[in-house]
Design a protein around this motif. Structure first.
Motif, PDB file in Angstrom:
ATOM      1  N   GLY A 114       0.677  -1.022  -0.074  1.00  0.00           N
ATOM      2  CA  GLY A 114      -0.022  -0.056  -0.257  1.00  0.00           C
ATOM      3  C   GLY A 114       0.953   1.416  -0.141  1.00  0.00           C
ATOM      4  N   GLU A 115       2.025   1.197   0.129  1.00  0.00           N
ATOM      5  CA  GLU A 115       3.067   2.322   0.308  1.00  0.00           C
ATOM      6  C   GLU A 115       3.610   2.804  -1.249  1.00  0.00           C
ATOM      7  OE1 GLU A 115       5.631   2.645   4.082  1.00  0.00           O
ATOM      8  OE2 GLU A 115       5.260   0.414   4.024  1.00  0.00           O
ATOM      9  N   ILE A 116       3.464   1.820  -1.843  1.00  0.00           N
ATOM     10  CA  ILE A 116       4.172   2.114  -3.446  1.00  0.00           C
ATOM     11  C   ILE A 116       3.779   3.280  -3.942  1.00  0.00           C
ATOM     12  CG2 ILE A 116       3.983   1.233  -5.733  1.00  0.00           C
ATOM     13  CD1 ILE A 116       5.994  -0.217  -4.139  1.00  0.00           C
ATOM     14  N   LYS A 117       2.528   3.719  -4.040  1.00  0.00           N
ATOM     15  CA  LYS A 117       1.922   4.792  -4.729  1.00  0.00           C
ATOM     16  C   LYS A 117       2.759   6.180  -4.164  1.00  0.00           C
ATOM     17  CE  LYS A 117      -2.560   4.199  -4.920  1.00  0.00           C
ATOM     18  NZ  LYS A 117      -3.888   4.542  -5.569  1.00  0.00           N
ATOM     19  N   LYS A 118       2.581   6.200  -2.747  1.00  0.00           N
ATOM     20  CA  LYS A 118       3.309   7.162  -2.318  1.00  0.00           C
ATOM     21  C   LYS A 118       4.921   7.311  -2.589  1.00  0.00           C
ATOM     22  CE  LYS A 118       3.533   9.494   2.428  1.00  0.00           C
ATOM     23  NZ  LYS A 118       5.054   9.622   2.629  1.00  0.00           N
ATOM     24  N   PHE A 119       5.357   6.096  -2.462  1.00  0.00           N
ATOM     25  CA  PHE A 119       6.605   5.838  -2.545  1.00  0.00           C
ATOM     26  C   PHE A 119       7.321   6.530  -4.080  1.00  0.00           C
ATOM     27  CE2 PHE A 119      10.656   3.404  -2.894  1.00  0.00           C
ATOM     28  CZ  PHE A 119      11.457   3.591  -1.724  1.00  0.00           C
ATOM     29  N   ALA A 120       6.182   6.178  -4.971  1.00  0.00           N
ATOM     30  CA  ALA A 120       6.675   6.534  -6.232  1.00  0.00           C
ATOM     31  C   ALA A 120       6.201   8.044  -6.300  1.00  0.00           C
ATOM     32  CB  ALA A 120       5.720   6.001  -7.459  1.00  0.00           C
ATOM     33  N   SER A 121       5.243   8.706  -5.837  1.00  0.00           N
ATOM     34  CA  SER A 121       5.104  10.128  -6.165  1.00  0.00           C
ATOM     35  C   SER A 121       6.246  10.854  -5.383  1.00  0.00           C
ATOM     36  CB  SER A 121       3.847  10.558  -5.404  1.00  0.00           C
ATOM     37  OG  SER A 121       3.902  10.267  -3.832  1.00  0.00           O
ATOM     38  N   GLU A 122       7.018  10.309  -4.527  1.00  0.00           N
ATOM     39  CA  GLU A 122       8.007  10.972  -3.801  1.00  0.00           C
ATOM     40  C   GLU A 122       9.489  11.048  -5.031  1.00  0.00           C
ATOM     41  OE1 GLU A 122       8.115   9.314  -0.061  1.00  0.00           O
ATOM     42  OE2 GLU A 122       6.502  10.623   0.728  1.00  0.00           O
ATOM     43  N   GLY A 123       9.256  10.286  -6.093  1.00  0.00           N
ATOM     44  CA  GLY A 123      10.407  10.051  -6.550  1.00  0.00           C
ATOM     45  C   GLY A 123      11.444   9.157  -6.292  1.00  0.00           C
ATOM     46  N   LYS A 124      10.941   8.107  -5.679  1.00  0.00           N
ATOM     47  CA  LYS A 124      11.963   7.281  -4.899  1.00  0.00           C
ATOM     48  C   LYS A 124      12.007   5.730  -5.640  1.00  0.00           C
ATOM     49  CE  LYS A 124      11.128   8.838  -0.107  1.00  0.00           C
ATOM     50  NZ  LYS A 124      10.602   8.341   1.301  1.00  0.00           N
ATOM     51  N   LEU A 125      11.470   5.763  -6.791  1.00  0.00           N
ATOM     52  CA  LEU A 125      11.514   4.676  -7.621  1.00  0.00           C
ATOM     53  C   LEU A 125      12.241   5.052  -8.889  1.00  0.00           C
ATOM     54  CD1 LEU A 125       7.740   2.860  -8.205  1.00  0.00           C
ATOM     55  CD2 LEU A 125       9.658   2.153  -6.723  1.00  0.00           C
ATOM     56  N   SER A 126      12.966   4.090  -9.483  1.00  0.00           N
ATOM     57  CA  SER A 126      13.697   4.313 -10.607  1.00  0.00           C
ATOM     58  C   SER A 126      13.737   3.141 -11.547  1.00  0.00           C
ATOM     59  CB  SER A 126      15.115   4.509 -10.416  1.00  0.00           C
ATOM     60  OG  SER A 126      15.735   3.277  -9.871  1.00  0.00           O
ATOM     61  N   SER A 127      13.837   3.407 -12.718  1.00  0.00           N
ATOM     62  CA  SER A 127      13.659   2.388 -13.868  1.00  0.00           C
ATOM     63  C   SER A 127      14.503   1.237 -13.430  1.00  0.00           C
ATOM     64  CB  SER A 127      14.195   2.851 -15.245  1.00  0.00           C
ATOM     65  OG  SER A 127      12.995   3.957 -15.622  1.00  0.00           O
ATOM     66  N   ALA A 128      15.856   1.421 -13.043  1.00  0.00           N
ATOM     67  CA  ALA A 128      16.750   0.317 -12.850  1.00  0.00           C
ATOM     68  C   ALA A 128      16.332  -0.449 -11.610  1.00  0.00           C
ATOM     69  CB  ALA A 128      18.261   1.012 -12.642  1.00  0.00           C
ATOM     70  N   THR A 129      15.967   0.342 -10.574  1.00  0.00           N
ATOM     71  CA  THR A 129      15.486  -0.606  -9.371  1.00  0.00           C
ATOM     72  C   THR A 129      14.172  -1.626  -9.737  1.00  0.00           C
ATOM     73  OG1 THR A 129      14.520   1.307  -8.513  1.00  0.00           O
ATOM     74  CG2 THR A 129      16.760   0.854  -7.673  1.00  0.00           C
ATOM     75  N   VAL A 130      13.273  -0.884 -10.451  1.00  0.00           N
ATOM     76  CA  VAL A 130      12.297  -1.765 -10.677  1.00  0.00           C
ATOM     77  C   VAL A 130      12.513  -2.845 -11.568  1.00  0.00           C
ATOM     78  CG1 VAL A 130       9.996  -1.584 -12.197  1.00  0.00           C
ATOM     79  CG2 VAL A 130      10.578   0.093 -10.429  1.00  0.00           C
ATOM     80  N   VAL A 131      13.527  -2.732 -12.554  1.00  0.00           N
ATOM     81  CA  VAL A 131      13.742  -4.005 -13.285  1.00  0.00           C
ATOM     82  C   VAL A 131      14.447  -4.994 -12.578  1.00  0.00           C
ATOM     83  CG1 VAL A 131      15.467  -4.664 -15.019  1.00  0.00           C
ATOM     84  CG2 VAL A 131      14.089  -2.729 -15.558  1.00  0.00           C
ATOM     85  N   ASP A 132      15.518  -4.551 -11.689  1.00  0.00           N
ATOM     86  CA  ASP A 132      16.071  -5.574 -10.827  1.00  0.00           C
ATOM     87  C   ASP A 132      15.093  -6.093  -9.843  1.00  0.00           C
ATOM     88  OD1 ASP A 132      18.647  -4.848 -11.581  1.00  0.00           O
ATOM     89  OD2 ASP A 132      18.882  -3.246 -10.235  1.00  0.00           O
TER      90      ASP A 132
END
Length: 199
Positions: free
Chosen positions: A120-138
Motif C-alpha cells: 500500500g505504500e508503493i504509490k506514495k513511494f513513487a510520487s516522492e520520486g523514490k522509484l527508478s527504472s533500474a531498481t524496478v527492473v532489478d
C-alpha cells in the motif's frame, strides 16, 4: 515500434526472435510481448539497460501474466499502462500503479519487497520520486526464479494453446496484418472444438 529500439536489421531480427520465444513459452500473444518491449526498451535504454536485460525483464513480466490469476487481457492492459511510467521515473504514476494493484498485485509485491515497504505504500513511494527504472527492473528480475517455479505449476488452457498457434502463424508469415484472416479461422476452429467436446 521495435524498429526504433534497434540500430540494425540484424539486431531487429534477433530481438524479434527472442520475443517470439518468450511469447510462446509464457503463453502470451507476440503483439503483447512486442508492445511491452517497444515501450520499455526506449526508457530503459536511456538509463543504460542492455537489450539482453530488457528481454529478461519482458520475459519475467509476461510470465507474471500467466500466474497472476487475473483475466489475461486485463493483466496485459495493466502492464501496458504501467510501461508508460518509467519515462517520468514513475512520478505521477499513481493511476498506472493502481491498475497493477488491481490486476497484477504480484508485480507490485515484487517492487515493494525490493524496497522493504508494504504494498500500500508503493504509490506514495513513487510520487516522492523514490522509484527508478533500474531498481524496478532489478526487483522484477529478482523474482523471476520464484515466478518460474509458480509458472511451471500452472496448467495450459485451450486459450493458451490458441495463443501459441497464433504466434507461430505470425512468425511463419511474418506479418500480423497478413495473418489476421488465418488466425481468426484457426481461433474459431478451436473455439468450436472446445464448445463441442462434451456434446
Amino acid at each position: 515500434r521495435l524498429k526504433v529500439t534497434t540500430d540494425t536489421m540484424g539486431q531487429l531480427r534477433a530481438v524479434q526472435k527472442d520475443l517470439f520465444a518468450i511469447s510462446n513459452k509464457n503463453w502470451v500473444g507476440i503483439e503483447t510481448a512486442a508492445e511491452l518491449y517497444g515501450r520499455f526498451a526506449v526508457s530503459l535504454k536511456d538509463v543504460g539497460t542492455s537489450t539482453g536485460k530488457t528481454l529478461q525483464f519482458i520475459d519475467a513480466l509476461t510470465k507474471a501474466v500467466g500466474i497472476s490469476g487475473a483475466q489475461s487481457q486485463e493483466a496485459k492492459a495493466a502492464l501496458i499502462q504501467f510501461s508508460q511510467a518509467p519515462g517520468a521515473n514513475f512520478k505521477g504514476s499513481g493511476q498506472e500503479i493502481q491498475s497493477l494493484l488491481e490486476q497484477m498485485p504480484i508485480v507490485v509485491d515484487a517492487i515493494a519487497a525490493k524496497f522493504g515497504i508494504a504494498r500500500g505504500e508503493i504509490k506514495k513511494f513513487a510520487s516522492e520520486g523514490k522509484l527508478s527504472s533500474a531498481t524496478v527492473v532489478d526487483a522484477i528480475l529478482e523474482m523471476d526464479g520464484k515466478w518460474q517455479m509458480l509458472f511451471e505449476r500452472t496448467k495450459m488452457t485451450i486459450d493458451n494453446s490458441i495463443v501459441i498457434v497464433k504466434n507461430r502463424l505470425v512468425e511463419v508469415v511474418g506479418s500480423l496484418d497478413e495473418t489476421l484472416g488465418i488466425t481468426e479461422t484457426v481461433t474459431n476452429a478451436f473455439l468450436f472444438l472446445a464448445k463441442n467436446m462434451n456434446t
